[in-house]
Motif scaffolding. Structure first.
Motif, PDB file in Angstrom:
ATOM      1  N   PRO A 196       0.798  -1.240   0.000  1.00  0.00           N
ATOM      2  CA  PRO A 196       0.000   0.000   0.000  1.00  0.00           C
ATOM      3  C   PRO A 196       0.821   1.275   0.000  1.00  0.00           C
ATOM      4  O   PRO A 196       0.318   2.342  -0.380  1.00  0.00           O
ATOM      5  CB  PRO A 196      -0.816  -0.117   1.294  1.00  0.00           C
ATOM      6  N   CYS A 197       2.090   1.191   0.407  1.00  0.00           N
ATOM      7  CA  CYS A 197       2.917   2.399   0.483  1.00  0.00           C
ATOM      8  C   CYS A 197       2.945   3.159  -0.833  1.00  0.00           C
ATOM      9  O   CYS A 197       2.808   4.388  -0.857  1.00  0.00           O
ATOM     10  CB  CYS A 197       4.329   2.025   0.910  1.00  0.00           C
ATOM     11  N   GLN A 198       3.115   2.446  -1.929  1.00  0.00           N
ATOM     12  CA  GLN A 198       3.296   3.116  -3.213  1.00  0.00           C
ATOM     13  C   GLN A 198       2.048   3.893  -3.632  1.00  0.00           C
ATOM     14  O   GLN A 198       2.139   5.034  -4.082  1.00  0.00           O
ATOM     15  CB  GLN A 198       3.680   2.087  -4.276  1.00  0.00           C
ATOM     16  N   ALA A 199       0.893   3.292  -3.447  1.00  0.00           N
ATOM     17  CA  ALA A 199      -0.350   3.978  -3.802  1.00  0.00           C
ATOM     18  C   ALA A 199      -0.621   5.156  -2.870  1.00  0.00           C
ATOM     19  O   ALA A 199      -1.089   6.216  -3.299  1.00  0.00           O
ATOM     20  CB  ALA A 199      -1.516   2.992  -3.756  1.00  0.00           C
ATOM     21  N   LEU A 200      -0.314   4.979  -1.584  1.00  0.00           N
ATOM     22  CA  LEU A 200      -0.589   6.030  -0.614  1.00  0.00           C
ATOM     23  C   LEU A 200       0.329   7.231  -0.777  1.00  0.00           C
ATOM     24  O   LEU A 200      -0.082   8.373  -0.564  1.00  0.00           O
ATOM     25  CB  LEU A 200      -0.458   5.470   0.809  1.00  0.00           C
ATOM     26  N   GLY A 201       1.577   6.970  -1.164  1.00  0.00           N
ATOM     27  CA  GLY A 201       2.542   8.058  -1.288  1.00  0.00           C
ATOM     28  C   GLY A 201       2.575   8.715  -2.646  1.00  0.00           C
ATOM     29  O   GLY A 201       3.204   9.763  -2.815  1.00  0.00           O
ATOM     30  N   GLY A 202       1.943   8.089  -3.630  1.00  0.00           N
ATOM     31  CA  GLY A 202       1.922   8.657  -4.970  1.00  0.00           C
ATOM     32  C   GLY A 202       3.222   8.472  -5.727  1.00  0.00           C
ATOM     33  O   GLY A 202       3.435   9.083  -6.773  1.00  0.00           O
ATOM     34  N   ILE A 203       4.116   7.655  -5.208  1.00  0.00           N
ATOM     35  CA  ILE A 203       5.379   7.342  -5.877  1.00  0.00           C
ATOM     36  C   ILE A 203       5.463   5.836  -5.993  1.00  0.00           C
ATOM     37  O   ILE A 203       5.244   5.119  -5.011  1.00  0.00           O
ATOM     38  CB  ILE A 203       6.583   7.865  -5.077  1.00  0.00           C
ATOM     39  N   SER A 204       5.772   5.335  -7.192  1.00  0.00           N
ATOM     40  CA  SER A 204       5.782   3.885  -7.374  1.00  0.00           C
ATOM     41  C   SER A 204       6.992   3.447  -8.193  1.00  0.00           C
ATOM     42  O   SER A 204       7.728   4.271  -8.739  1.00  0.00           O
ATOM     43  CB  SER A 204       4.497   3.432  -8.072  1.00  0.00           C
ATOM     44  N   SER A 205       7.162   2.133  -8.252  1.00  0.00           N
ATOM     45  CA  SER A 205       8.241   1.546  -9.040  1.00  0.00           C
ATOM     46  C   SER A 205       7.744   0.218  -9.592  1.00  0.00           C
ATOM     47  O   SER A 205       6.570  -0.131  -9.446  1.00  0.00           O
ATOM     48  CB  SER A 205       9.486   1.330  -8.169  1.00  0.00           C
ATOM     49  N   ASP A 206       8.640  -0.541 -10.201  1.00  0.00           N
ATOM     50  CA  ASP A 206       8.265  -1.853 -10.730  1.00  0.00           C
ATOM     51  C   ASP A 206       8.194  -2.903  -9.629  1.00  0.00           C
ATOM     52  O   ASP A 206       7.739  -4.027  -9.875  1.00  0.00           O
ATOM     53  CB  ASP A 206       9.278  -2.303 -11.798  1.00  0.00           C
TER      54      ASP A 206
END
Length: 255
Positions: A196-206
């Motif tokens: 969930p971190c990536q969606a919540l922070g608005g920053i993502s990776s592969d």
């Protein structure tokens, strides 16, 4: 569990010295019992009910739902400077509340246990507040809670063994900091952090992220004040970092 050691015997002591130590220990134990009885009397007979508000005051760091408990002076959730329990480790690394819920549910000295969910979406987002009620029973007049800092390897926040307000209408306010469980190396890599971190922070990776602990990253350390997000990998200090305190807590006795 916290243990109060009231007496240490050393073989080399004389009999008189031992007797003096025993008298001192009995005096300390008597004082503790008297203080406990006086403290309990102040709450009145029976249960006491509290309204608790936990507010996330970070800019972007989300929390898992607080796991809150009332308990005796002999029970606690965590202690800074000591190793984290398996339950705290699971919250801090994986946002998994179940092990600690299970452990507390079968433990003596537990008054009430609440998992405080904020609406339909479990995470407590930055700027949001969750309000819940919790009950303390006779002998269980302390309050604790723990909640994961979601965009960290093993960060969490919480309160340990806060004495609850004694009288109806009395309220206490607390500012609480971020802690490092000392159980996982802080790689700050999305591959090692809950998804969930990536969606919540608005920053993502592969990297998909993980909700499982990686033995290769085990730190085997102790609970400390969290050094915050340092950057240099996927986490960004300006987005995922914080300034302590990370949360404000208000506890008010309502019945």
């Amino acid at each position: 569990m916290k243990t109060i050691h009231t007496l240490t015997l050393v073989a080399a002591l004389t009999f008189a010295g031992c007797q003096d130590s025993l008298n001192d220990a009995n005096s300390v134990a008597g004082d503790l019992e008297a203080a406990s009885a006086a403290n309990e009397k102040a709450y009145g007979s029976g249960d006491a009910v509290y309204q608790v508000r936990v507010r996330n005051i970070t800019k972007a760091q989300a929390f898992t739902p607080p796991l809150a408990v009332t308990h005796s002076a002999a029970a606690d959730l965590f202690t800074v400077g000591e190793a984290a329990s398996f339950g705290i480790k699971e919250i801090a690394e994986n946002g998994n509340l179940d092990p600690l819920v299970g452990a507390l549910g079968g433990s003596p000295g537990i008054g009430d246990l609440v998992v405080a969910v904020n609406g339909d979406v479990p995470p407590l987002l930055a700027g949001e507040e969750v309000t819940f009620e919790i009950t303390s029973t006779p002998g269980n007049r302390y309050f604790s809670f723990a909640s994961m800092l979601i965009c960290t390897n093993d960060g969490f926040t919480g309160v340990d063994s806060q004495l609850l307000p004694r009288h109806v209408g009395e309220e206490i306010a607390l500012g609480i900091n971020g802690y490092d469980a000392g159980t996982e190396i802080n790689t700050e890599d999305f591959a090692d952090i809950v998804p969930p971190c990536q969606a919540l922070g608005g920053i993502s990776s592969d990297d998909a992220g993980t909700g499982m602990s990686n033995p290769a990253l085990a730190e085997n350390g102790y609970i400390t004040h969290h050094s915050n997000v340092m950057g240099g990998n996927d986490l960004v200090p300006a987005v995922h970092g914080w300034s302590d305190p990370v949360a404000k807590v208000r506890i008010r006795r309502i019945r």
